[in-house]
Write a protein that holds these residues in place. Structure first.
Motif, PDB file in Angstrom:
ATOM      1  N   GLY A 155       0.477  -1.492   0.497  1.00  0.00           N
ATOM      2  CA  GLY A 155      -0.326   0.057   0.125  1.00  0.00           C
ATOM      3  C   GLY A 155       0.780   1.226  -0.210  1.00  0.00           C
ATOM      4  O   GLY A 155       0.051   2.152   0.171  1.00  0.00           O
ATOM      5  N   GLY A 156       2.287   1.730   0.106  1.00  0.00           N
ATOM      6  CA  GLY A 156       2.818   2.090  -0.488  1.00  0.00           C
ATOM      7  C   GLY A 156       3.782   2.776   0.669  1.00  0.00           C
ATOM      8  O   GLY A 156       4.415   3.708   0.652  1.00  0.00           O
ATOM      9  N   VAL A 157       3.402   2.203   2.167  1.00  0.00           N
ATOM     10  CA  VAL A 157       3.507   2.943   3.701  1.00  0.00           C
ATOM     11  C   VAL A 157       5.222   2.329   3.262  1.00  0.00           C
ATOM     12  O   VAL A 157       5.102   1.009   3.919  1.00  0.00           O
ATOM     13  CB  VAL A 157       2.994   2.930   4.765  1.00  0.00           C
ATOM     14  CG1 VAL A 157       3.531   3.269   5.553  1.00  0.00           C
ATOM     15  CG2 VAL A 157       1.898   3.510   4.211  1.00  0.00           C
ATOM     16  N   CYS A 158       6.176   3.007   3.938  1.00  0.00           N
ATOM     17  CA  CYS A 158       7.217   2.506   4.319  1.00  0.00           C
ATOM     18  C   CYS A 158       8.030   3.400   5.448  1.00  0.00           C
ATOM     19  O   CYS A 158       7.392   4.696   5.286  1.00  0.00           O
ATOM     20  CB  CYS A 158       8.478   2.571   2.735  1.00  0.00           C
ATOM     21  SG  CYS A 158       8.005   4.372   1.826  1.00  0.00           S
ATOM     22  N   SER A 159       9.348   3.162   5.582  1.00  0.00           N
ATOM     23  CA  SER A 159      10.393   3.425   6.461  1.00  0.00           C
ATOM     24  C   SER A 159      11.962   3.102   6.222  1.00  0.00           C
ATOM     25  O   SER A 159      12.194   1.968   6.484  1.00  0.00           O
ATOM     26  CB  SER A 159       9.521   3.515   7.503  1.00  0.00           C
ATOM     27  OG  SER A 159      11.108   4.585   8.509  1.00  0.00           O
ATOM     28  N   ASN A 160      12.867   4.094   5.771  1.00  0.00           N
ATOM     29  CA  ASN A 160      13.989   3.357   6.350  1.00  0.00           C
ATOM     30  C   ASN A 160      14.240   3.477   7.746  1.00  0.00           C
ATOM     31  O   ASN A 160      15.921   2.700   7.467  1.00  0.00           O
ATOM     32  CB  ASN A 160      14.722   4.558   5.127  1.00  0.00           C
ATOM     33  CG  ASN A 160      14.636   4.242   3.714  1.00  0.00           C
ATOM     34  OD1 ASN A 160      13.739   3.596   3.293  1.00  0.00           O
ATOM     35  ND2 ASN A 160      14.857   5.921   3.210  1.00  0.00           N
TER      36      ASN A 160
END
Length: 445
Positions: A155-160
């Protein structure tokens, strides 16, 4: 001074072949004692452990660290943009700690500075003469409603900001074709404060290369009142966002995610009653961060924000003279970066050694920090500055320019410097190089 030998299931003593004794069970509570206890085997902890391992006996030096792997986190931004791999950013913890120390693979669960004791998660006790706290700060994904659920599903939610999620950033990037790409900076201290906007610039560059940029609106929502704390570099970054049509909203904080509707809600920190909801196709979240609970719960060691309460110049605790800190968990008002830890490591070694010899600490940390602000797949602004947010640049030219040379250094030179020099106690930051480059015209000592 003692350290209990661990026994395996056959009741035979075993030793991790090159890293010392450490517990692999939680049955019998153990007691350990050492001259110097380092709590946390991250960047700062490893660097200082390496320095003292050269002058201490093995049984005098204990490192308390639970992780199997050590990550070079500055690479996470590039990994999230498809440059490099997660495997290439990590090594086994046993391979980065010095041989001449005892590694206890466990986690601090309580501090008792009056008794010079740290209790571990497995219920073991470590008594020390001197303590270095280097536990860093931890992402708090759970603080933002809906974030953990959103990260667990497409769904496009991400985190580095976690090895668990960093690969998801590039996966989300490859899928976006249109809509809104939103990047956030939380209302809390964060490790590497430049990273939340670095990935924003890399996504912009990626979309341009793929011919999709005109179909995607890019927004950077930051809780801060400025785009970057040092004016010289902030001015350069404002030019970058203007040239690339990146919308920037300051004092704007993410407070909730609805992944079913692909919506993110933000709060105006200057007018808390004002909230806005934005649809997203890609949402890169920098989560709030805080020191580990075991540390922040110890009010004798920490300030009101949960950071180890130390003298910002000497890194010595304000109330316990045998306690020092290094890295992100420190109350020092510097930018929390690996470069800062490198500069601090030399100060900690000198001052801790002085205290061990009954002398006052004399070495001074000037707040040096460095942030390679990657602005594309082939360019970078190298920001370097001190406590006063005054540029403290290594090279004999103005570093507020986007340069390939700085990108090359970030991508190709800094990782081996980190693994081979810093973690082995040989790299204390670029101050000597800066003196040479500038012919010491600034009078640095």
């Amino acid at each position: 001074m003692f350290s209990k030998i661990v026994r395996n299931g056959n009741n035979r003593p075993f030793i991790n072949s090159c890293r010392g004794w450490f517990s692999t069970t939680s049955h019998d509570h153990e007691k350990h004692s050492c001259k110097l206890l380092i709590v946390g085997g991250g960047t700062g902890g490893c660097a200082v452990a390496a320095k003292f391992s050269k002058v201490m006996k093995k049984q005098e030096l204990i490192v308390l660290e639970p992780s199997d792997y050590h990550y070079y986190q500055p690479l996470f931004t590039l990994i999230g943009a498809g440059v490099g791999t997660l495997e290439g950013s990590r090594k086994k913890t046993r391979d980065v700690l010095p041989d001449n120390c005892i590694w206890i693979q466990d986690k601090a669960d309580g501090f008792d500075p009056k008794s010079n004791i740290v209790k571990t998660k497995k219920g073991n006790i470590i008594k020390y003469d001197y303590l270095l706290i280097s536990v860093g700060i931890e992402p708090q994904f759970e603080v933002i409603p809906g974030l953990l659920e959103a990260l667990s599903r497409p769904g496009g939610v991400c985190s580095n900001y976690s090895p668990k999620y960093v690969n998801g950033t590039y996966e989300a990037l490859k899928k976006i074709k249109s809509g809104n790409a939103i990047f956030t900076y939380p209302n809390s201290p964060v490790k590497c404060p430049g990273a939340p906007q670095k990935i924003c610039y890399l996504v912009d560059h990626y979309l341009r290369k793929e011919g999709k940029r005109n179909d995607v609106k890019i927004t950077y929502n930051s809780s801060l009142p400025v785009i970057f704390g040092v004016k010289k570099y902030a001015d350069a970054l404002w030019k970058v966002v203007e040239d690339r049509d990146i919308n920037v909203n300051l004092r704007t904080n993410l407070i909730e995610i609805n992944s079913d509707k692909q919506e993110a809600t933000f709060q105006n920190l200057d007018k808390p009653e004002e909230k806005m909801t934005m649809e997203y196709s890609l949402l890169h979240v920098t989560p709030p961060m805080a020191t580990p609970k075991a540390l922040s719960d110890c009010k004798e060691l920490t300030n009101s924000a949960g950071f180890v309460d130390v003298n910002k110049d000497t890194l010595q605790h304000l109330r316990y003279s045998n306690v020092f800190t290094i890295g992100d968990c420190s109350s020092t008002p510097n930018s929390k970066t690996a470069a800062a830890a490198a500069a601090q490591s030399n100060v900690v070694q000198k001052n801790l050694s002085a205290v061990m010899q009954g002398e006052p600490p004399q070495s001074i940390y000037d707040g040096y920090a460095s942030c390679p602000l990657v602005t594309g797949y082939d360019k970078c602004i190298l920001a370097e500055f001190d406590y006063n947010l005054t540029p403290l640049e290594t090279f004999p030219f103005s570093q507020d320019k986007e340069l390939y040379s700085m990108y090359f250094m970030k991508k190709n030179l800094m990782p081996p410097l980190y693994w081979h020099l810093m973690l082995n106690g040989y790299w204390n930051g670029p101050a000597p190089l800066r003196k040479l480059m500038h012919l010491n015209l600034n009078g640095e000592k």
